[in-house]
Design a protein around this motif. Sequence first.
Motif, mmCIF file in Angstrom:
data_model
loop_
_atom_site.group_PDB
_atom_site.id
_atom_site.type_symbol
_atom_site.label_atom_id
_atom_site.label_comp_id
_atom_site.label_asym_id
_atom_site.label_seq_id
_atom_site.Cartn_x
_atom_site.Cartn_y
_atom_site.Cartn_z
ATOM 1 N N SER A 69 0.842 -1.190 0.000
ATOM 2 C CA SER A 69 0.000 0.000 0.000
ATOM 3 C C SER A 69 0.881 1.244 0.000
ATOM 4 C CB SER A 69 -0.910 0.001 1.229
ATOM 5 O OG SER A 69 -1.644 1.213 1.288
ATOM 6 N N VAL A 70 0.559 2.199 -0.884
ATOM 7 C CA VAL A 70 1.321 3.442 -0.970
ATOM 8 C C VAL A 70 0.358 4.609 -1.082
ATOM 9 C CG1 VAL A 70 2.794 4.848 -2.471
ATOM 10 C CG2 VAL A 70 3.459 2.520 -1.951
ATOM 11 N N ASN A 71 0.604 5.669 -0.300
ATOM 12 C CA ASN A 71 -0.151 6.908 -0.420
ATOM 13 C C ASN A 71 0.585 7.804 -1.409
ATOM 14 O OD1 ASN A 71 -1.267 9.510 -0.094
ATOM 15 N ND2 ASN A 71 -1.915 9.036 1.987
ATOM 16 N N CYS A 72 0.003 8.001 -2.579
ATOM 17 C CA CYS A 72 0.679 8.741 -3.649
ATOM 18 C C CYS A 72 0.883 10.214 -3.310
ATOM 19 C CB CYS A 72 -0.118 8.622 -4.946
ATOM 20 S SG CYS A 72 -0.321 6.916 -5.523
ATOM 21 N N ALA A 73 0.103 10.737 -2.362
ATOM 22 C CA ALA A 73 0.228 12.148 -2.001
ATOM 23 C C ALA A 73 1.294 12.370 -0.935
ATOM 24 C CB ALA A 73 -1.116 12.668 -1.505
ATOM 25 N N LEU A 115 11.010 10.033 -5.051
ATOM 26 C CA LEU A 115 10.974 8.965 -4.061
ATOM 27 C C LEU A 115 9.865 7.969 -4.369
ATOM 28 C CD1 LEU A 115 12.110 7.760 -1.497
ATOM 29 C CD2 LEU A 115 10.644 9.295 -0.166
ATOM 30 N N LEU A 116 8.715 8.469 -4.834
ATOM 31 C CA LEU A 116 7.595 7.591 -5.172
ATOM 32 C C LEU A 116 7.984 6.633 -6.293
ATOM 33 C CD1 LEU A 116 4.618 6.780 -4.877
ATOM 34 C CD2 LEU A 116 4.033 8.623 -6.470
ATOM 35 N N GLU A 117 8.700 7.148 -7.290
ATOM 36 C CA GLU A 117 9.108 6.313 -8.417
ATOM 37 C C GLU A 117 10.041 5.198 -7.975
ATOM 38 O OE1 GLU A 117 10.814 6.793 -12.978
ATOM 39 O OE2 GLU A 117 10.988 8.463 -11.562
ATOM 40 N N SER A 118 11.032 5.532 -7.147
ATOM 41 C CA SER A 118 11.978 4.503 -6.696
ATOM 42 C C SER A 118 11.315 3.506 -5.763
ATOM 43 C CB SER A 118 13.185 5.167 -6.006
ATOM 44 O OG SER A 118 12.782 5.875 -4.845
ATOM 45 N N GLU A 119 10.340 3.968 -4.976
ATOM 46 C CA GLU A 119 9.635 3.063 -4.073
ATOM 47 C C GLU A 119 8.764 2.084 -4.843
ATOM 48 O OE1 GLU A 119 9.447 2.671 -0.495
ATOM 49 O OE2 GLU A 119 11.397 3.607 -0.825
ATOM 50 N N LEU A 120 8.119 2.567 -5.880
ATOM 51 C CA LEU A 120 7.217 1.713 -6.656
ATOM 52 C C LEU A 120 7.963 0.726 -7.540
ATOM 53 C CD1 LEU A 120 4.409 4.189 -7.832
ATOM 54 C CD2 LEU A 120 4.218 2.412 -6.092
ATOM 55 N N PHE A 121 9.000 1.210 -8.224
ATOM 56 C CA PHE A 121 9.638 0.397 -9.264
ATOM 57 C C PHE A 121 11.015 -0.146 -8.892
ATOM 58 C CE2 PHE A 121 6.745 3.417 -11.282
ATOM 59 C CZ PHE A 121 5.907 2.539 -11.950
ATOM 60 N N LEU A 178 6.025 -2.684 -6.091
ATOM 61 C CA LEU A 178 5.201 -3.418 -7.065
ATOM 62 C C LEU A 178 5.786 -4.807 -7.318
ATOM 63 C CD1 LEU A 178 4.375 -0.579 -9.610
ATOM 64 C CD2 LEU A 178 2.704 -1.926 -8.333
ATOM 65 N N GLU A 179 7.094 -4.880 -7.368
ATOM 66 C CA GLU A 179 7.760 -6.166 -7.570
ATOM 67 C C GLU A 179 7.579 -7.058 -6.350
ATOM 68 O OE1 GLU A 179 12.221 -7.798 -8.824
ATOM 69 O OE2 GLU A 179 11.727 -5.667 -8.985
ATOM 70 N N GLU A 180 7.630 -6.458 -5.180
ATOM 71 C CA GLU A 180 7.430 -7.220 -3.937
ATOM 72 C C GLU A 180 6.010 -7.768 -3.852
ATOM 73 O OE1 GLU A 180 9.552 -8.056 -1.758
ATOM 74 O OE2 GLU A 180 11.264 -6.706 -1.947
ATOM 75 N N ALA A 181 5.076 -7.071 -4.497
ATOM 76 C CA ALA A 181 3.662 -7.482 -4.445
ATOM 77 C C ALA A 181 3.319 -8.496 -5.525
ATOM 78 C CB ALA A 181 2.762 -6.260 -4.587
ATOM 79 N N ASP A 182 4.307 -9.000 -6.245
ATOM 80 C CA ASP A 182 4.059 -9.957 -7.327
ATOM 81 C C ASP A 182 3.217 -11.130 -6.822
ATOM 82 O OD1 ASP A 182 4.209 -11.215 -9.766
ATOM 83 O OD2 ASP A 182 6.146 -12.157 -9.361
ATOM 84 N N GLY A 183 2.123 -11.388 -7.530
ATOM 85 C CA GLY A 183 1.222 -12.463 -7.116
ATOM 86 C C GLY A 183 0.159 -12.025 -6.130
ATOM 87 N N GLY A 184 0.149 -10.747 -5.786
ATOM 88 C CA GLY A 184 -0.813 -10.255 -4.793
ATOM 89 C C GLY A 184 -1.531 -9.001 -5.261
ATOM 90 N N ILE A 208 5.715 -9.033 -13.851
ATOM 91 C CA ILE A 208 5.034 -9.201 -12.558
ATOM 92 C C ILE A 208 3.550 -9.418 -12.812
ATOM 93 C CG2 ILE A 208 6.687 -7.795 -11.259
ATOM 94 C CD1 ILE A 208 4.588 -5.546 -11.295
ATOM 95 N N ASP A 209 2.875 -9.984 -11.818
ATOM 96 C CA ASP A 209 1.431 -10.208 -11.892
ATOM 97 C C ASP A 209 0.817 -9.623 -10.629
ATOM 98 O OD1 ASP A 209 -1.112 -11.004 -12.435
ATOM 99 O OD2 ASP A 209 -0.787 -13.123 -11.993
ATOM 100 N N VAL A 210 0.305 -8.404 -10.746
ATOM 101 C CA VAL A 210 -0.198 -7.672 -9.577
ATOM 102 C C VAL A 210 -1.582 -7.115 -9.881
ATOM 103 C CG1 VAL A 210 0.149 -5.682 -8.057
ATOM 104 C CG2 VAL A 210 2.108 -7.029 -8.796
ATOM 105 N N ARG A 211 -2.488 -7.280 -8.933
ATOM 106 C CA ARG A 211 -3.817 -6.665 -9.039
ATOM 107 C C ARG A 211 -3.741 -5.279 -8.400
ATOM 108 N NH1 ARG A 211 -8.421 -10.059 -6.419
ATOM 109 N NH2 ARG A 211 -6.975 -9.874 -4.658
ATOM 110 N N ILE A 212 -4.176 -4.254 -9.133
ATOM 111 C CA ILE A 212 -4.104 -2.879 -8.651
ATOM 112 C C ILE A 212 -5.474 -2.423 -8.141
ATOM 113 C CG2 ILE A 212 -3.642 -0.467 -9.250
ATOM 114 C CD1 ILE A 212 -1.141 -2.077 -9.310
#
Length: 269
Positions: free
Chosen positions: A1-5, A11-17, A35-41, A79-83
Amino acid sequence: SVNCAALPETLLESELFGYKRGAFTGADRDKAGLLEEADGGTFFLDEIADMPLSIQAKVLRVLENKEIVRLGETTPRTIDVRIVSATNKDLKVQMKLGLFRQDLYYRLSAMTFVLPPLRERREDILLLVSHFLEKSGKTISPEALKLLLDYDWPGNIRELDNEVKRLVLLAGHNATIDKKIVSESISGDKTSANGSAVHSVSNSHDVSFGAKYSLYDYLDEHEKHFILQALKEKHGIKKHAAALLNIPESTLRLKMKQYDINVDEVRPS
């Protein structure tokens, strides 16, 4: 979970990707993105309307191609992630202003849920107050609860939660929360967010309490009374009565069915 605001763009870009070692100053190791850590979730993007346009394009690529590229790398990773995303802004307005990508909007809106503000679902206030009071060991008087039910709650559930916490503290050793300690902004004259007066329905309807009379019975009696009074004032026109009560017309129809109210009986002869 990430709060985009809550995060700046870089920092948001490096955290996500994620990033490769040496991609920027301070990148002393390879790091997988969230996003990579959330693979499959499932990944939750909160306040997505505040996401910068440059990152929106990369999120769109994740949705379309199921690929990410770490900062400093050129090879994509699958990756396979549901957003799941949320926002308190109207994304269609944001698109017109050029602040949100149209293609991303239509990718995200495959399944959309609109959560109405608390003022449009006042029946939830009783349940929420009961939930917030559950561990406090305190109860709230019908008079104090009536004030909470009448308030418009511009801050929605967070504001209600904070008010209940405040009431629990101010109640001290008293087992019951009295209306005297309810915030003045809630118990005083009601005005709308733009400062204009809000039409209120008068309440001269008294309820006699019996030995087994519950708070729910009290609320039902008053709710039915308000609905009947609004229908009479608006000559049985449900659309206008719903507007007066500040609830959706669909909610009014359900309540009328619940209390067995026949609109023909409230129309003037």
